[in-house]
Write a protein that holds these residues in place. Sequence first.
Motif, PDB file in Angstrom:
ATOM      1  N   GLY A 205       0.807  -1.210   0.000  1.00  0.00           N
ATOM      2  CA  GLY A 205       0.000   0.000   0.000  1.00  0.00           C
ATOM      3  C   GLY A 205       0.843   1.265   0.000  1.00  0.00           C
ATOM      4  O   GLY A 205       0.543   2.230  -0.711  1.00  0.00           O
ATOM      5  N   LEU A 206       1.919   1.263   0.783  1.00  0.00           N
ATOM      6  CA  LEU A 206       2.804   2.426   0.831  1.00  0.00           C
ATOM      7  C   LEU A 206       3.520   2.635  -0.499  1.00  0.00           C
ATOM      8  O   LEU A 206       3.713   3.777  -0.944  1.00  0.00           O
ATOM      9  N   LEU A 207       3.917   1.539  -1.146  1.00  0.00           N
ATOM     10  CA  LEU A 207       4.584   1.659  -2.447  1.00  0.00           C
ATOM     11  C   LEU A 207       3.627   2.206  -3.497  1.00  0.00           C
ATOM     12  O   LEU A 207       3.996   3.085  -4.291  1.00  0.00           O
ATOM     13  N   ARG A 208       2.408   1.695  -3.525  1.00  0.00           N
ATOM     14  CA  ARG A 208       1.409   2.219  -4.468  1.00  0.00           C
ATOM     15  C   ARG A 208       1.200   3.720  -4.258  1.00  0.00           C
ATOM     16  O   ARG A 208       1.179   4.505  -5.203  1.00  0.00           O
ATOM     17  N   ALA A 209       1.029   4.116  -2.992  1.00  0.00           N
ATOM     18  CA  ALA A 209       0.783   5.525  -2.680  1.00  0.00           C
ATOM     19  C   ALA A 209       1.970   6.387  -3.093  1.00  0.00           C
ATOM     20  O   ALA A 209       1.798   7.500  -3.621  1.00  0.00           O
ATOM     21  N   HIS A 210       3.166   5.886  -2.867  1.00  0.00           N
ATOM     22  CA  HIS A 210       4.382   6.610  -3.235  1.00  0.00           C
ATOM     23  C   HIS A 210       4.434   6.874  -4.734  1.00  0.00           C
ATOM     24  O   HIS A 210       4.707   7.993  -5.171  1.00  0.00           O
ATOM     25  N   LEU A 211       4.150   5.861  -5.536  1.00  0.00           N
ATOM     26  CA  LEU A 211       4.176   6.014  -6.990  1.00  0.00           C
ATOM     27  C   LEU A 211       3.066   6.941  -7.471  1.00  0.00           C
ATOM     28  O   LEU A 211       3.272   7.767  -8.371  1.00  0.00           O
ATOM     29  N   MET A 212       1.889   6.829  -6.879  1.00  0.00           N
ATOM     30  CA  MET A 212       0.769   7.641  -7.330  1.00  0.00           C
ATOM     31  C   MET A 212       0.937   9.124  -6.977  1.00  0.00           C
ATOM     32  O   MET A 212       0.399   9.993  -7.659  1.00  0.00           O
ATOM     33  N   LYS A 213       1.707   9.428  -5.932  1.00  0.00           N
ATOM     34  CA  LYS A 213       1.947  10.830  -5.600  1.00  0.00           C
ATOM     35  C   LYS A 213       2.685  11.538  -6.720  1.00  0.00           C
ATOM     36  O   LYS A 213       2.437  12.726  -6.991  1.00  0.00           O
ATOM     37  N   THR A 214       3.603  10.840  -7.373  1.00  0.00           N
ATOM     38  CA  THR A 214       4.301  11.423  -8.519  1.00  0.00           C
ATOM     39  C   THR A 214       3.317  11.711  -9.638  1.00  0.00           C
ATOM     40  O   THR A 214       3.353  12.780 -10.266  1.00  0.00           O
ATOM     41  N   SER A 215       2.413  10.771  -9.903  1.00  0.00           N
ATOM     42  CA  SER A 215       1.408  10.976 -10.945  1.00  0.00           C
ATOM     43  C   SER A 215       0.504  12.152 -10.614  1.00  0.00           C
ATOM     44  O   SER A 215       0.230  13.009 -11.465  1.00  0.00           O
ATOM     45  N   ASP A 216       0.022  12.207  -9.380  1.00  0.00           N
ATOM     46  CA  ASP A 216      -0.881  13.285  -8.973  1.00  0.00           C
ATOM     47  C   ASP A 216      -0.212  14.644  -9.144  1.00  0.00           C
ATOM     48  O   ASP A 216      -0.826  15.604  -9.627  1.00  0.00           O
ATOM     49  N   LYS A 217       1.040  14.735  -8.730  1.00  0.00           N
ATOM     50  CA  LYS A 217       1.776  15.992  -8.835  1.00  0.00           C
ATOM     51  C   LYS A 217       1.907  16.426 -10.292  1.00  0.00           C
ATOM     52  O   LYS A 217       1.677  17.593 -10.619  1.00  0.00           O
ATOM     53  N   LEU A 218       2.249  15.507 -11.170  1.00  0.00           N
ATOM     54  CA  LEU A 218       2.466  15.864 -12.566  1.00  0.00           C
ATOM     55  C   LEU A 218       1.156  16.155 -13.296  1.00  0.00           C
ATOM     56  O   LEU A 218       1.104  17.048 -14.143  1.00  0.00           O
ATOM     57  N   VAL A 219       0.119  15.402 -12.987  1.00  0.00           N
ATOM     58  CA  VAL A 219      -1.177  15.689 -13.609  1.00  0.00           C
ATOM     59  C   VAL A 219      -1.620  17.099 -13.245  1.00  0.00           C
ATOM     60  O   VAL A 219      -2.101  17.861 -14.094  1.00  0.00           O
ATOM     61  N   ALA A 220      -1.425  17.472 -11.973  1.00  0.00           N
ATOM     62  CA  ALA A 220      -1.859  18.792 -11.522  1.00  0.00           C
ATOM     63  C   ALA A 220      -1.008  19.910 -12.110  1.00  0.00           C
ATOM     64  O   ALA A 220      -1.533  20.947 -12.525  1.00  0.00           O
ATOM     65  N   THR A 221       0.309  19.719 -12.155  1.00  0.00           N
ATOM     66  CA  THR A 221       1.178  20.808 -12.569  1.00  0.00           C
ATOM     67  C   THR A 221       1.367  20.902 -14.073  1.00  0.00           C
ATOM     68  O   THR A 221       1.514  22.009 -14.610  1.00  0.00           O
ATOM     69  N   LEU A 222       1.371  19.780 -14.763  1.00  0.00           N
ATOM     70  CA  LEU A 222       1.630  19.796 -16.212  1.00  0.00           C
ATOM     71  C   LEU A 222       0.361  19.802 -17.046  1.00  0.00           C
ATOM     72  O   LEU A 222       0.320  20.424 -18.112  1.00  0.00           O
ATOM     73  N   PHE A 223      -0.667  19.119 -16.567  1.00  0.00           N
ATOM     74  CA  PHE A 223      -1.855  18.927 -17.404  1.00  0.00           C
ATOM     75  C   PHE A 223      -3.110  19.538 -16.808  1.00  0.00           C
ATOM     76  O   PHE A 223      -4.173  19.506 -17.437  1.00  0.00           O
ATOM     77  N   GLY A 224      -3.019  20.056 -15.599  1.00  0.00           N
ATOM     78  CA  GLY A 224      -4.133  20.789 -15.007  1.00  0.00           C
ATOM     79  C   GLY A 224      -5.407  20.002 -14.892  1.00  0.00           C
ATOM     80  O   GLY A 224      -6.499  20.542 -15.001  1.00  0.00           O
ATOM     81  N   GLY A 225      -5.291  18.704 -14.657  1.00  0.00           N
ATOM     82  CA  GLY A 225      -6.483  17.854 -14.607  1.00  0.00           C
ATOM     83  C   GLY A 225      -6.638  17.155 -13.283  1.00  0.00           C
ATOM     84  O   GLY A 225      -6.005  17.498 -12.294  1.00  0.00           O
ATOM     85  N   GLN A 226      -7.519  16.141 -13.299  1.00  0.00           N
ATOM     86  CA  GLN A 226      -7.767  15.352 -12.104  1.00  0.00           C
ATOM     87  C   GLN A 226      -6.548  14.528 -11.761  1.00  0.00           C
ATOM     88  O   GLN A 226      -5.732  14.193 -12.596  1.00  0.00           O
ATOM     89  N   SER A 227      -6.455  14.192 -10.506  1.00  0.00           N
ATOM     90  CA  SER A 227      -5.398  13.293 -10.070  1.00  0.00           C
ATOM     91  C   SER A 227      -5.659  11.897 -10.598  1.00  0.00           C
ATOM     92  O   SER A 227      -6.744  11.572 -11.047  1.00  0.00           O
ATOM     93  N   VAL A 228      -4.623  11.079 -10.514  1.00  0.00           N
ATOM     94  CA  VAL A 228      -4.773   9.690 -10.928  1.00  0.00           C
ATOM     95  C   VAL A 228      -5.842   8.986 -10.109  1.00  0.00           C
ATOM     96  O   VAL A 228      -6.641   8.214 -10.612  1.00  0.00           O
TER      97      VAL A 228
END
Length: 231
Positions: A205-228
């Motif tokens: 669970g911690l590994l999944r959350a760790h990887l998804m935080k990178t996705s959430d950050k990039l979706v928000a900053t680069l593409f201005g959309g919803q999080s993963v």
Amino acid sequence: MLVRKVGGEGSLTAQAYDFLREDIVTCRLKPDERLRLEELRERYGVGSGSLREALMRLEAEGLVLLEPNKGFRVLPISREHLLDVMRARAEMDALCLKWSLQDGGVEWESALVGALHRLKRFSKKSSTSQASHDDWHTAHHAFHFALISGCNSAIFRSFHSALSDHVERYVAISVSIDDFPRDDISEHEEIVGAILDHDSEAAVGLLRAHLMKTSDKLVATLFGGQSVAAA
């Protein structure tokens, strides 16, 4: 431009491939950047034939695009590609970590602790020297491989490696964005702590959350959309 000359042992094509791949994964060669042979010859000191072979291999691996009458360019980034590779990576890493916890044993745990210790010695901040920044990327990649290296499936480890190249490009972009600071050291330590406690559910669970935080950050900053998580 960082200039690195091919030479020493190994084929010129193999060395050109290694340099090109590293420069693409670390975003020294930017997403969507044109890959002109004359510029690459100067950059690496290798002939066009070897470069074409290396580029064709990278095209087969999905890191480079070959367009008719236009030549080669680095694969562009996109929201869809980000979500695809991060979801695939999260599922692959979760399964490989479960198997590592079952089969890895004390040698795997010791190697993982060593990889974490090495990672903590380097800074990922772009304000540090290029050499230190490169050392962090190398140590970060090694740590995430160490997490799943106890998995006895060579096929799954090879899949992990292929996905890692795509993910590491986004990691390199994420590190350069300071708008959403993260305590990644604590995230890594928590994952290792759960592994050493033999708590498989928590570790995965911690590994999944760790990887998804990178996705959430990039979706928000680069593409201005919803999080993963919300997509």
